[in-house]
Design an enzyme around this catalytic site. Sequence first.
Site, short mmCIF file in Angstrom:
data_model
loop_
_atom_site.label_atom_id
_atom_site.label_comp_id
_atom_site.label_asym_id
_atom_site.label_seq_id
_atom_site.Cartn_x
_atom_site.Cartn_y
_atom_site.Cartn_z
N ASP A 168 -5.76 -15.70 15.57
CA ASP A 168 -5.01 -14.84 16.50
C ASP A 168 -5.78 -14.69 17.81
OD1 ASP A 168 -2.86 -12.85 17.02
OD2 ASP A 168 -4.50 -11.41 16.98
N LYS A 183 -55.86 1.69 -3.83
CA LYS A 183 -54.97 1.98 -4.96
C LYS A 183 -54.60 3.46 -5.04
CE LYS A 183 -54.55 -2.06 -7.06
NZ LYS A 183 -53.60 -2.79 -6.25
N GLU A 201 -4.22 -6.62 6.09
CA GLU A 201 -3.83 -6.60 7.51
C GLU A 201 -4.24 -7.88 8.24
OE1 GLU A 201 -1.73 -5.09 8.89
OE2 GLU A 201 -1.46 -3.45 7.51
N LYS A 213 -4.56 -14.74 21.81
CA LYS A 213 -5.12 -13.77 22.75
C LYS A 213 -5.96 -14.43 23.85
CE LYS A 213 -3.20 -10.70 20.14
NZ LYS A 213 -3.90 -9.82 19.24
N THR A 238 -31.09 0.26 0.31
CA THR A 238 -32.07 1.31 0.65
C THR A 238 -32.37 2.18 -0.59
OG1 THR A 238 -31.11 1.35 2.86
CG2 THR A 238 -32.53 3.20 2.27
N THR A 244 0.84 -1.20 0.00
CA THR A 244 0.00 0.00 0.00
C THR A 244 0.88 1.25 0.00
OG1 THR A 244 -1.74 -1.16 1.18
CG2 THR A 244 -1.78 1.24 1.32
N THR A 263 8.86 -16.61 10.65
CA THR A 263 8.82 -15.16 10.93
C THR A 263 9.97 -14.72 11.83
OG1 THR A 263 7.28 -15.67 12.72
CG2 THR A 263 6.32 -14.83 10.69
N LYS A 264 10.41 -15.63 12.70
CA LYS A 264 11.45 -15.24 13.66
C LYS A 264 12.80 -14.99 12.98
CE LYS A 264 9.18 -15.07 17.50
NZ LYS A 264 9.15 -15.91 18.66
C1 ST9 Z 1 -1.14 -4.91 4.56
C2 ST9 Z 1 -1.23 -3.44 4.27
O1 ST9 Z 1 -2.04 -5.68 4.46
C3 ST9 Z 1 -2.62 -2.88 4.52
C4 ST9 Z 1 -2.81 -1.40 4.62
C5 ST9 Z 1 -1.68 -0.62 5.09
C6 ST9 Z 1 -1.97 0.73 5.52
C7 ST9 Z 1 -0.76 1.38 6.02
C8 ST9 Z 1 -1.02 2.58 6.82
C9 ST9 Z 1 -1.12 2.27 8.25
C10 ST9 Z 1 -0.44 3.23 9.07
C11 ST9 Z 1 0.29 2.58 10.16
C12 ST9 Z 1 1.33 3.42 10.73
C13 ST9 Z 1 1.79 2.78 11.96
C14 ST9 Z 1 3.06 3.12 12.51
C15 ST9 Z 1 3.25 2.46 13.85
C16 ST9 Z 1 3.15 3.31 14.99
C17 ST9 Z 1 3.50 2.81 16.30
C18 ST9 Z 1 4.01 3.89 17.25
N1 ST9 Z 1 0.33 -9.18 18.04
O2 ST9 Z 1 2.21 -16.73 16.20
P1 ST9 Z 1 3.56 -16.67 15.57
C19 ST9 Z 1 4.56 -11.60 16.43
S1 ST9 Z 1 0.36 -5.47 5.10
C20 ST9 Z 1 1.62 -8.87 18.26
O3 ST9 Z 1 4.49 -17.80 15.80
P2 ST9 Z 1 3.79 -17.18 12.76
C21 ST9 Z 1 5.24 -11.90 17.76
O4 ST9 Z 1 6.45 -11.20 17.80
C22 ST9 Z 1 0.24 -7.23 5.28
N2 ST9 Z 1 2.64 -9.64 17.81
O5 ST9 Z 1 3.35 -16.36 14.04
C23 ST9 Z 1 5.44 -13.40 17.67
O6 ST9 Z 1 6.47 -13.86 18.49
P3 ST9 Z 1 6.12 -14.40 19.98
C24 ST9 Z 1 -0.43 -7.62 6.51
C25 ST9 Z 1 2.33 -10.74 17.12
O7 ST9 Z 1 3.07 -18.49 12.72
C26 ST9 Z 1 5.81 -13.58 16.21
O8 ST9 Z 1 5.02 -12.62 15.51
N3 ST9 Z 1 -0.14 -9.00 6.77
C27 ST9 Z 1 1.00 -11.13 16.88
O9 ST9 Z 1 5.25 -17.19 12.64
C28 ST9 Z 1 5.54 -14.97 15.69
O10 ST9 Z 1 4.23 -15.31 16.05
C29 ST9 Z 1 -0.57 -9.58 7.87
O11 ST9 Z 1 -1.23 -8.98 8.70
C30 ST9 Z 1 -0.01 -10.27 17.36
N4 ST9 Z 1 -1.28 -10.50 17.15
O12 ST9 Z 1 3.20 -16.21 11.64
C31 ST9 Z 1 -0.15 -11.01 8.07
N5 ST9 Z 1 0.99 -12.26 16.15
O13 ST9 Z 1 5.09 -15.49 19.77
C32 ST9 Z 1 -1.26 -11.88 8.53
C33 ST9 Z 1 2.28 -12.59 15.95
O14 ST9 Z 1 7.38 -14.87 20.54
N6 ST9 Z 1 -0.74 -13.10 9.11
N7 ST9 Z 1 3.10 -11.67 16.52
O15 ST9 Z 1 5.52 -13.24 20.72
C34 ST9 Z 1 -0.54 -13.22 10.45
O16 ST9 Z 1 -0.78 -12.31 11.23
C35 ST9 Z 1 -0.03 -14.57 10.92
O17 ST9 Z 1 -0.76 -14.92 12.07
C36 ST9 Z 1 1.49 -14.57 11.26
C37 ST9 Z 1 1.82 -16.02 11.55
C38 ST9 Z 1 2.26 -14.09 10.05
C39 ST9 Z 1 1.81 -13.68 12.45
#
Ligand code: ST9
Length: 613
Positions: free
Chosen positions: A460, A341, A451, A465, A425, A198, A227-228
């Site tokens: 998740d 009617k 996302e 959680k 609507t 994006t 991922t790690k």
């Molecule tokens: C996309 C772009 O879709 C869309 C729009 C973009 C718009 C951009 C504008 C936004 C502005 C944002 C600005 C922000 C700036 C930031 C400001 C901050 C001040 N929560 O379960 P594991 C981590 S992009 C937290 O084994 P797998 C954690 O470190 C594409 N952490 O996962 C964990 O280690 P541990 C989007 C989490 O089986 C590690 O990951 N793509 C969470 O290896 C490994 O976890 C996606 O979203 C969580 N909920 O991988 C991918 N979960 O366990 C979707 C994991 O030690 N896929 N970690 O803590 C997934 O989310 C998968 O579940 C996966 C699985 C990849 C995490």
Amino acid sequence: MTHYQSNLRDIRFNLFEVFGRQDLLGSGPAEDMDRETAETALAEMDHLCRTKLSDALLEDDRNPPIFDPQSHSVSMPETTKMAYKAYMDSDWWRLELSEDLGGVETPPSLRWAVLELILAANPALYMYSAGPKFGQLAHQLGCERDKKIAHHMVERQWGATMVLTEPDAGSDVGAGRTKAFPQADGTWHIQGVKRFITSGEHDLTENIMHLVLARPVGVDGAGGPGTKGLSLFLVPKHHFDVETGELTGERNGVFATNVEKKMGLKVSTTCELTFGGTDVPAVGWLLGEVHNGIAQMFHVIEHARMMVGTKAMATLSTGYLNALEYAKTRVQGADLTTPAKDAPRVTITHHPDVRRSLMTQKATVEALRMLVMFTAVQQDKVWLAGHEGREDKSAEAVNDLLLPIVKAYCSERAWLLLGTESLQTFGGSGFLQDYPLEQYVRDAKIDTLYEGTTAIQGLDLFFRKIVRDRGRAVQTVSAEIEAWLETEGPLTEERALLARGAEDCALILATMTQMMMAVQERPTELYRVGLNTTRLLMCLGDLLCSWLLLRAGEIAQAALDEGGLSDSDRDFYTGKVAAAKWFARTQLPRLTAERKMAEAVNLEVMEIPEAAF
Ligand code: ST9
């Protein structure tokens, strides 16, 4: 006339009458953001959206950005350029930044309330303007060099992107193959192809900073599988002087090699980016000089998941208000009770099914707004604790629990209702580009996908959680609901429905937990869990939304009972009570059926051969 419609009255009601956010304003870390300034922020952002930001969304849907594959560049339409400039000139994006980066300390609840407006008017603009917020992250997680870069990102208002996805690594980010090669001068050369990026290319800003996940090569302790093994790199589009931020005039080796043709949100570019695909290397820096990429990237992902849920809710809000306006003026048919009617024709708001539809839209969007706000209130607690030099682990965990629900429940409900009720609507006119609904439906579909899809959010929610958290956060929220149910309140019938719904959700959770406990013995029990994870997420969404709406409904009922209201306030509170009752009566009884389905889930669907589908 603008497509954008807002409901500032409901936003204020949530902030100040339900969640008491005024207590955080004008003191402590938000000393410079008092109630009056907060009201000004809401009113001015609303005005800006109405007058300068919203038109470009529709106009440039018909006149999208143009990609030139020869120069790998994108020309943005003039209308979007003007709207973007107006937003950046307004400085309201500074509400998301800390003071040391030129921001105004603002509690997250107020930030999301203000952001709802731009996310309804023109969500693509918000995404293009997020560079400084990415700068905030680089500042927070970075070393001295990254902090300098962060200042340039803010001061020079660069664009920024989150770069995870690859052609064969979507939901499974850990399958990514993009590599990072260390260089003698401490920089890294990135090589690989990333997809669905994006804001990956545009000409709105002088530079774009890409935050790229890549796998280090030949480095001890880094670059393993999954991922790690991913690290996070700052990779600019143009090279610059790290001390001054001045561009050197040299292009870095990251190029847009495609811009996708999409169903909706066409003004937001979705790019394929190729790193190091030519003689020019794609040079980057390792963020914070630590190999902790996925955890670092999740700071961005968490913010973006909240943003997507809020965007979905905001689109449903403007969609509903457009539908309501149309329904109030559209004369069609006679009242159902006057079959003659030649009976006088009435506006469609007189028809029961239109009322059903409008109330479903109203109740749902107001519920989703409360869900976003309730989550933002947890973020307020974390924000306040941070400023007071402590941690609020309980609020952090509840926020973590709620994020997948905000993302998936808001996006699923919004996309569905925009199509089945808001567009509907308008009758056949809703299918035309004369009204914004057909575009809202197209633009909102992406919210269930990017996302992390709804399926990913369900996984998740349950595995990370709830199970990994040992049920603590879910217990905190359910105790809050129980405590509320123990208080006295006027909506007694609906309170009884809520109690029943809470029991049904607890039983779904208990059923899934039992399945988990049997996994050692029968590994396929995990399939039964997996067949229920999305169901659980949606049920918890229904339950939370019903509870929040009932809380609001009882506050509104108290205001009505007290009396002395203006006509508009009386209507507003009457609507709040009606919405609370409607949602509870139409959504909560379904939870019993969902519970029965969850309990009855068997493995048949997993056992039939693929060819039988
Ligand atoms: C996309 C772009 O879709 C869309 C729009 C973009 C718009 C951009 C504008 C936004 C502005 C944002 C600005 C922000 C700036 C930031 C400001 C901050 C001040 N929560 O379960 P594991 C981590 S992009 C937290 O084994 P797998 C954690 O470190 C594409 N952490 O996962 C964990 O280690 P541990 C989007 C989490 O089986 C590690 O990951 N793509 C969470 O290896 C490994 O976890 C996606 O979203 C969580 N909920 O991988 C991918 N979960 O366990 C979707 C994991 O030690 N896929 N970690 O803590 C997934 O989310 C998968 O579940 C996966 C699985 C990849 C995490």
